[in-house]
Design an enzyme around this catalytic site. Structure first.
Site, PDB file in Angstrom:
ATOM      1  N   ARG A 223     -40.580  42.833  59.188  1.00  0.00           N
ATOM      2  CA  ARG A 223     -40.999  41.921  59.985  1.00  0.00           C
ATOM      3  C   ARG A 223     -41.625  40.427  59.501  1.00  0.00           C
ATOM      4  O   ARG A 223     -42.372  40.566  58.709  1.00  0.00           O
ATOM      5  CB  ARG A 223     -42.297  42.184  60.977  1.00  0.00           C
ATOM      6  CG  ARG A 223     -42.842  41.444  62.248  1.00  0.00           C
ATOM      7  CD  ARG A 223     -41.780  41.336  63.268  1.00  0.00           C
ATOM      8  NE  ARG A 223     -42.371  40.545  64.085  1.00  0.00           N
ATOM      9  CZ  ARG A 223     -41.548  40.354  65.604  1.00  0.00           C
ATOM     10  NH1 ARG A 223     -40.517  40.975  65.728  1.00  0.00           N
ATOM     11  NH2 ARG A 223     -42.359  39.889  66.455  1.00  0.00           N
TER      12      ARG A 223
ATOM     13  N   GLY B 204     -70.983  74.062  73.248  1.00  0.00           N
ATOM     14  CA  GLY B 204     -69.998  73.879  72.269  1.00  0.00           C
ATOM     15  C   GLY B 204     -70.594  74.083  70.762  1.00  0.00           C
ATOM     16  O   GLY B 204     -70.602  75.338  70.042  1.00  0.00           O
ATOM     17  N   SER B 205     -71.101  73.279  70.390  1.00  0.00           N
ATOM     18  CA  SER B 205     -71.760  73.269  68.763  1.00  0.00           C
ATOM     19  C   SER B 205     -72.807  74.268  68.832  1.00  0.00           C
ATOM     20  O   SER B 205     -73.190  74.695  67.691  1.00  0.00           O
ATOM     21  CB  SER B 205     -72.003  71.678  68.357  1.00  0.00           C
ATOM     22  OG  SER B 205     -70.802  70.863  68.405  1.00  0.00           O
TER      23      SER B 205
ATOM     24  N   GLU C  53     -63.231  72.409  66.116  1.00  0.00           N
ATOM     25  CA  GLU C  53     -63.874  73.141  64.820  1.00  0.00           C
ATOM     26  C   GLU C  53     -65.137  72.417  64.566  1.00  0.00           C
ATOM     27  O   GLU C  53     -65.586  72.207  63.104  1.00  0.00           O
ATOM     28  CB  GLU C  53     -62.783  73.113  63.812  1.00  0.00           C
ATOM     29  CG  GLU C  53     -61.504  73.640  63.971  1.00  0.00           C
ATOM     30  CD  GLU C  53     -61.698  75.291  63.952  1.00  0.00           C
ATOM     31  OE1 GLU C  53     -62.827  75.710  63.754  1.00  0.00           O
ATOM     32  OE2 GLU C  53     -60.599  75.651  64.480  1.00  0.00           O
TER      33      GLU C  53
ATOM     34  N   GLN D 260     -52.844  42.360  54.788  1.00  0.00           N
ATOM     35  CA  GLN D 260     -52.977  43.210  53.574  1.00  0.00           C
ATOM     36  C   GLN D 260     -54.303  43.939  53.980  1.00  0.00           C
ATOM     37  O   GLN D 260     -54.446  45.390  53.638  1.00  0.00           O
ATOM     38  CB  GLN D 260     -52.862  42.496  52.456  1.00  0.00           C
ATOM     39  CG  GLN D 260     -51.487  41.916  51.976  1.00  0.00           C
ATOM     40  CD  GLN D 260     -51.614  40.886  50.902  1.00  0.00           C
ATOM     41  OE1 GLN D 260     -52.678  40.874  50.293  1.00  0.00           O
ATOM     42  NE2 GLN D 260     -50.575  40.035  50.797  1.00  0.00           N
ATOM     43  N   TYR D 261     -55.255  43.183  54.270  1.00  0.00           N
ATOM     44  CA  TYR D 261     -56.509  43.815  54.380  1.00  0.00           C
ATOM     45  C   TYR D 261     -56.665  44.686  55.749  1.00  0.00           C
ATOM     46  O   TYR D 261     -57.291  45.659  55.587  1.00  0.00           O
ATOM     47  CB  TYR D 261     -57.461  42.407  54.832  1.00  0.00           C
ATOM     48  CG  TYR D 261     -59.112  42.974  55.044  1.00  0.00           C
ATOM     49  CD1 TYR D 261     -59.848  42.955  53.920  1.00  0.00           C
ATOM     50  CD2 TYR D 261     -59.511  43.102  56.422  1.00  0.00           C
ATOM     51  CE1 TYR D 261     -61.126  43.321  54.183  1.00  0.00           C
ATOM     52  CE2 TYR D 261     -60.749  43.409  56.329  1.00  0.00           C
ATOM     53  CZ  TYR D 261     -61.755  43.615  55.375  1.00  0.00           C
ATOM     54  OH  TYR D 261     -62.991  44.075  55.251  1.00  0.00           O
ATOM     55  N   ARG D 262     -55.809  44.504  56.599  1.00  0.00           N
ATOM     56  CA  ARG D 262     -55.729  45.469  57.754  1.00  0.00           C
ATOM     57  C   ARG D 262     -55.068  46.807  57.310  1.00  0.00           C
ATOM     58  O   ARG D 262     -55.536  47.889  57.965  1.00  0.00           O
ATOM     59  CB  ARG D 262     -54.695  45.052  58.934  1.00  0.00           C
ATOM     60  CG  ARG D 262     -55.379  43.573  59.649  1.00  0.00           C
ATOM     61  CD  ARG D 262     -54.413  43.155  60.490  1.00  0.00           C
ATOM     62  NE  ARG D 262     -54.403  43.822  61.976  1.00  0.00           N
ATOM     63  CZ  ARG D 262     -53.750  43.574  62.808  1.00  0.00           C
ATOM     64  NH1 ARG D 262     -52.904  42.670  62.760  1.00  0.00           N
ATOM     65  NH2 ARG D 262     -53.653  44.473  63.697  1.00  0.00           N
TER      66      ARG D 262
ATOM     67  N   GLY E 240     -56.916  77.717  72.260  1.00  0.00           N
ATOM     68  CA  GLY E 240     -55.605  77.430  72.333  1.00  0.00           C
ATOM     69  C   GLY E 240     -54.771  78.459  72.384  1.00  0.00           C
ATOM     70  O   GLY E 240     -55.047  79.723  71.836  1.00  0.00           O
TER      71      GLY E 240
ATOM     72  N   GLY F 150     -46.442  44.334  69.806  1.00  0.00           N
ATOM     73  CA  GLY F 150     -45.965  44.676  71.118  1.00  0.00           C
ATOM     74  C   GLY F 150     -44.903  45.968  70.710  1.00  0.00           C
ATOM     75  O   GLY F 150     -44.961  47.014  71.407  1.00  0.00           O
TER      76      GLY F 150
END
Length: 653
Positions: free
Chosen positions: A316, A148-149, A431, A335-337, A182, A408
């Site tokens: 939510r 590949g590479s 790529e 918020q941190y997530r 592809g 969930g």
């Protein structure tokens, strides 16, 4: 200002009313007024292949069929044509974002067949290959099962036969089969094939050939080829990834793409590039465009997931501090997530807007014969080799965090996040494998000095510091001086018109910078840059403060970059915020909701057998219990089996 419709009033108005800026102005700032994506959205809704219900259950063949119809529709949309996006140098990243958020599989299928294939023909071929540009379903064969590479290690060979004036293509074994191509699995009629060029037992390295694969009249492979489909994947199943093995397959000499190296009729090799390493690099130059494109794809898919998760977080409600529940976006941990990833998405958006224009201008200059582009081409290769892995990894983590942050409900297919996660996964590999690409950028940084890629930013600051100094008409009437005044005017108008927006973007930049820096704290200590806990504490507290500062703006920041609902296609992330209404509709309308399974009679038969078995066991246990009463151990051993005695002892326990 272009007319951008308001959102339908709903639960998200709580946050939209608290935003410190106008999301519509930010949207136009990011896209530019004349390039607003709304006209593309309106056009797409006129094409039936894009109005498919993607949440319905489909067979693999159905998915492939829809993708093929969408690919054909793409070709007929003028706003997405090469002339509109490249020749006019409109935001070239805009089309990529929109189409990847709407229909990623068919968009990649179109890009491979109509852009990558065609670009390779133009960049590496000559006039004799132009006949393949139009009305050809093409594909791009580089990767092999065993390589590949490491492109230099490819095993497919193209040996020149002087008598027949033909190249003979061979795959040594299955490890040399071209794979993951592809469009090759079922649809391509022609391919760009990379093979080791063999002349008189001498290997001249990897070269590209245009190779007929299938008869366009029957779609059957030509003799000498073994062509097949790779099978179902974890995502992007609309793309028919395929493989091909060559068994003495013959193609004309003129099918060699000969701009970088050619073979004369009598078998002599001629090339304008004497250095084999530079020739090899030039042969793979078209892959830089793919990496630039993938960086935009990563951003687009990350933004789609973030739109869903942040809008859901604004609706939510959970666990209020006292009695009333509050939106989960109010919680520092939530918020941190999410918000640092939103900052990362904005950083990528701004970078992509700039870098894609640079790349497409470079491509146009290359095609028109501009000189002195080698250094810029080298730098584009190095930058694309690092921005593609960075974007892929960051948005991979963002999408997964979005899935988990929706709890969930995020696991439902109707949420839309699962498909985004699966379809994004390929960006980490094709790529160029990410870790190998990072090494290429590192090598470039060690060899040469950067070309000051961000001069456009520092120059803007310098321009705003300048003053009007002309004292005579002669001093004023100099083209360079008049141009400098227009530069100042442009910078000043941008500064005053979007000052508040710039402030928000600065906050997002700082948040992304500190959040990324947090991952490298051990190195700061290892290198002696810092000691003690102060740096860690400040960085972490800074991240939390910036998250809190951006919290009220998060929904509007998402609104400015979000695709419309028909593209988002998510019950959790719709712009009206009616999460539970859409959830109910999705759950009640799915084909399994109120239906018994087709195999329900098997359940009844099993239950009947199971009930009969249970009844027999119960009767036997009762019989044992009654007969066991008042019996000695010796009598029990005569009357009952060992198993029956064990059952009785279990009953006593």
């Amino acid at each position: 200002m272009l007319n951008i419709p308001d959102f339908i009033p709903g639960p998200l108005d709580f946050y939209r009313s608290r935003a410190s800026f106008d999301w519509k102005k930010l949207k136009l700032f990011l896209e530019s007024e004349r390039d607003s994506s709304n006209d593309v959205y309106e056009e797409l809704q006129k094409h039936s292949p894009y109005n498919k219900d993607f949440l319905s259950l489909q067979s693999l063949d159905d998915v492939r069929h829809v993708a093929d119809r969408q690919t054909k529709a793409y070709k007929n949309i003028e706003l997405l044509s090469l002339g509109s996006t490249i020749l006019n140098l409109r935001r070239p990243a805009t089309a990529t974002r929109i189409m990847m958020q709407l229909a990623p599989a068919s968009t990649i299928k179109y890009s491979v067949s109509n852009i990558l294939f065609t670009s390779a023909l133009i960049n590496m071929g000559t006039d004799r290959h132009l006949r393949y540009v139009d009305d050809i379903s093409g594909c791009y064969c580089l990767t092999e099962i065993g390589h590949g590479s490491n492109t230099r290690g490819m095993k497919t060979t193209a040996t020149y036969n002087e008598d027949k004036k033909q190249f003979v293509l061979n795959s040594q074994n299955f490890e040399a089969a071209k794979c993951w191509v592809g469009g090759l699995g079922q649809g391509a009629t022609h391919a760009i094939v990379y093979a080791q060029l063999i002349l008189k037992n001498t290997n001249y390295g990897l070269h590209a050939f245009v190779v007929p694969i299938r008869d366009p009249a029957t779609f059957l492979p030509y003799p000498g080829l073994t062509v097949g489909d790779m099978g179902e994947k974890i995502g992007l199943n609309g793309i028919d990834n395929g493989f091909v093995c060559f068994n003495g397959y013959q193609i004309p000499r003129v099918n060699l793409l000969n701009k970088l190296g050619d073979v004369t009729e009598d078998g002599k090799y001629v090339t304008p590039i004497k250095d084999p390493n530079k020739r090899h690099g030039a042969a793979l130059g078209s892959l830089s465009g793919g990496r630039v494109n993938i960086t935009c794809i990563c951003e687009a898919m990350g933004i789609k997931a973030l739109t869903i998760a942040i809008r859901y977080a604004g609706v939510r409600k959970q666990f209020g501090p006292f009695t009333d529940e509050v939106p989960i976006l109010e919680y520092q941990s939530h918020q941190y997530r999410l918000i640092p990833y939103l900052a990362a998405a904005y950083s990528l958006r701004i970078f992509n807007n700039y870098f894609t224009q640079i790349f497409y201008q470079f491509s146009m200059d290359s095609l028109t014969g501009h000189k002195g582009l080698s250094d810029l081409g080298t730098e584009i290769h190095a930058i694309s080799s690092c921005c593609k892995p960075l974007a892929g990894w960051v948005m991979r983590d963002a999408i997964q965090e979005c899935r988990e942050a929706c709890g969930g409900h995020g696991y439902l297919k109707a949420s839309g996040i699962g498909d985004v996660r699966n379809d994004h996964d390929a960006n980490l590999t094709y790529e160029g494998e990410n870790h190998v690409l990072i090494q290429q950028t590192s090598n470039w940084l060690l060899k040469i000095s950067p070309l000051e890629s961000v001069n456009f930013l520092s120059n803007a600051i310098d321009i705003l510091r300048k003053k009007f100094v002309a004292t005579t008409i002669e001093e004023l009437c100099v083209p360079e001086y008049v141009l400098s005044i227009y530069k100042w005017l442009t910078c000043y108008l941008l500064k005053t018109s979007y000052e508040q927006l710039e402030l928000e973007l600065q906050k997002s930049f700082l948040l992304y910078g500190l959040w990324s820096l947090e991952k490298h704290i051990p190195i700061l200590y290892q290198g002696g840059f810092t000691q003690g806990p102060a740096a860690v504490t400040l960085i972490q507290n800074g991240i939390l403060r910036l998250c809190s500062d951006l919290k009220d703006n998060a929904v509007s920041l998402v609104d400015a970059v979000a695709p419309p609902d028909f593209i988002l296609n998510s019950v959790l992330g719709a712009s009206d915020g009616m999460v539970y209404k859409h959830l109910q509709s999705s759950i009640f309308n799915n084909s399994y909701c109120m239906e018994r399974p087709k195999w329900w009679q098997e359940i009844i038969k099993f239950d009947q057998r199971n009930n009969n078995f249970t009844y027999c066991v119960a009767v036997k246990i009762l019989r044992i219990i009654n007969l066991f009463d008042d019996k000695t151990d010796a009598q029990l051993q005569v009357l009952f089996s060992t198993k029956e005695i064990m059952v009785y002892n279990m009953y006593l326990m």
